[in-house]
Design a protein around this motif. Sequence first.
Motif, mmCIF file in Angstrom:
data_model
loop_
_atom_site.group_PDB
_atom_site.id
_atom_site.type_symbol
_atom_site.label_atom_id
_atom_site.label_comp_id
_atom_site.label_asym_id
_atom_site.label_seq_id
_atom_site.Cartn_x
_atom_site.Cartn_y
_atom_site.Cartn_z
ATOM 1 N N ILE A 78 0.946 -1.333 -0.036
ATOM 2 C CA ILE A 78 -0.125 0.068 -0.126
ATOM 3 C C ILE A 78 0.922 1.179 -0.063
ATOM 4 C CG2 ILE A 78 -1.676 1.174 1.271
ATOM 5 C CD1 ILE A 78 -2.509 -1.416 2.555
ATOM 6 N N ALA A 79 0.521 2.311 -0.776
ATOM 7 C CA ALA A 79 1.451 3.562 -0.802
ATOM 8 C C ALA A 79 0.681 4.522 -0.992
ATOM 9 C CB ALA A 79 2.228 3.317 -2.206
ATOM 10 N N LEU A 80 1.066 5.716 -0.670
ATOM 11 C CA LEU A 80 0.321 7.050 -0.532
ATOM 12 C C LEU A 80 1.032 8.063 -1.256
ATOM 13 C CD1 LEU A 80 -2.164 8.552 0.562
ATOM 14 C CD2 LEU A 80 -0.507 9.199 2.568
ATOM 15 N N SER A 81 0.579 8.810 -2.121
ATOM 16 C CA SER A 81 1.162 10.086 -2.626
ATOM 17 C C SER A 81 0.342 11.414 -2.525
ATOM 18 C CB SER A 81 1.457 9.886 -4.278
ATOM 19 O OG SER A 81 0.312 9.834 -4.923
ATOM 20 N N GLY A 82 0.927 12.658 -2.706
ATOM 21 C CA GLY A 82 0.134 13.721 -2.844
ATOM 22 C C GLY A 82 0.259 14.496 -1.540
ATOM 23 N N ILE A 83 1.008 13.980 -0.409
ATOM 24 C CA ILE A 83 0.994 14.438 0.748
ATOM 25 C C ILE A 83 2.281 15.252 1.025
ATOM 26 C CG2 ILE A 83 -0.054 12.510 1.821
ATOM 27 C CD1 ILE A 83 2.524 12.200 3.509
ATOM 28 N N ASP A 84 2.048 16.419 1.951
ATOM 29 C CA ASP A 84 3.409 17.338 2.103
ATOM 30 C C ASP A 84 4.228 16.309 3.181
ATOM 31 O OD1 ASP A 84 5.047 19.147 2.741
ATOM 32 O OD2 ASP A 84 3.807 20.737 3.406
#
Length: 376
Positions: free
Chosen positions: A107-113
């Motif tokens: 699971i991965a996450l993008s678009g955060i600061d």
Amino acid sequence: MTPAKLVLEDGSVFPGQSFGAAGEVTGEVVFNTSMTGYQEILTDPSYHGQIVTMTYPEIGNYGVNEIDVEHRVPSLSGFIVRELSRIHSNYRASGDLDTYLKKHNVIALSGIDTRSLVRHIRTAGAMRGILSTTDADNASLIAKAKAAPSLVGRDLVREVMSKSVTSWDEKLDDWTACEIGAAVDSGGGTHVVCMDFGMKWNIPRHFASRGYKVTIVPGDTTAAEIMKLSPDGVFLSNGPGDPEPLDYAIKTISELLGKTPIFGICLGHQLLSLACGAKTFKLKFGHRGANQPVMDLTTGKVEITTQNHGFAVDADSLPADLEITHRNLNDDTVAGVRHKTHPAFGVQYHPEAAAGPHDSHYLFDRFQDLLTAAAV
């Protein structure tokens, strides 16, 4: 992209977009300051139980391949980036990062600061968190993060180490071997037994490229079983988590001291120190990246190193027969030790790099010197 969130146990919320696999996962949230090497980071077993944040803003631009993996499958819990590259371009690439993560259920996450997240971790310390594409309720996610297990006191090694005794003959690729000078056969049939606590594959590649016979054994192998293999030297590998619960490994290493040359890297360095009577402690946010400065106290030279660890050896706890050989120049923590009477030493960083600078490959020469001296 599907909306997703990172939520920390202290209530901090970072909404973004999901890539890779869908679902929910917990882990200790940490950061890595490397500009490249994301595939090696993904497949480094030392990250088992952790959600890794990359500080470099764009990840995925050179894709993935079958050559740069450091283990069979990714071991980390989750992956966070500022921006996922929409395209990849590299002559070695066989695919893109998003598809690779889906294939391996990461699971991965993008678009955060990510800068804000990293500054928060540096201030508050590494903490438990949760990545979710399925739960949007902040209160629910905070409760799950707080309930997640801590890395302290857990034996994560048994979850990533090899399960049987195997031989290793894969060498460094021609480019790397030529660049660091490890392609020359200097082993003379030397047999090195590697205790696998979650070992990166570039380490046995270094040994094989020197002409060694390399045998890999599980990290819970006893000293008697290792000595039956007639090793000329024993290597202690990197691995995940807290070293102090690994009483079986500490016992084995203490029994091997004085019987054969020993070289430890990262967790192996910590276990060697514990076997000699030292103590370890958890760092506030750890050292992770391919740009960590270390001074070799024996030469006065500074090397830029690759590191990945959340625990360190307590300098004040070192017994009289251990001496400090290297210091981390960011915080003066112990980065290397040597036994004063036995042929044994360890470093807190990764001289095999992958990815990272090659400043520290001389440590394989130092191990070679111990092996040669022991054979006389």
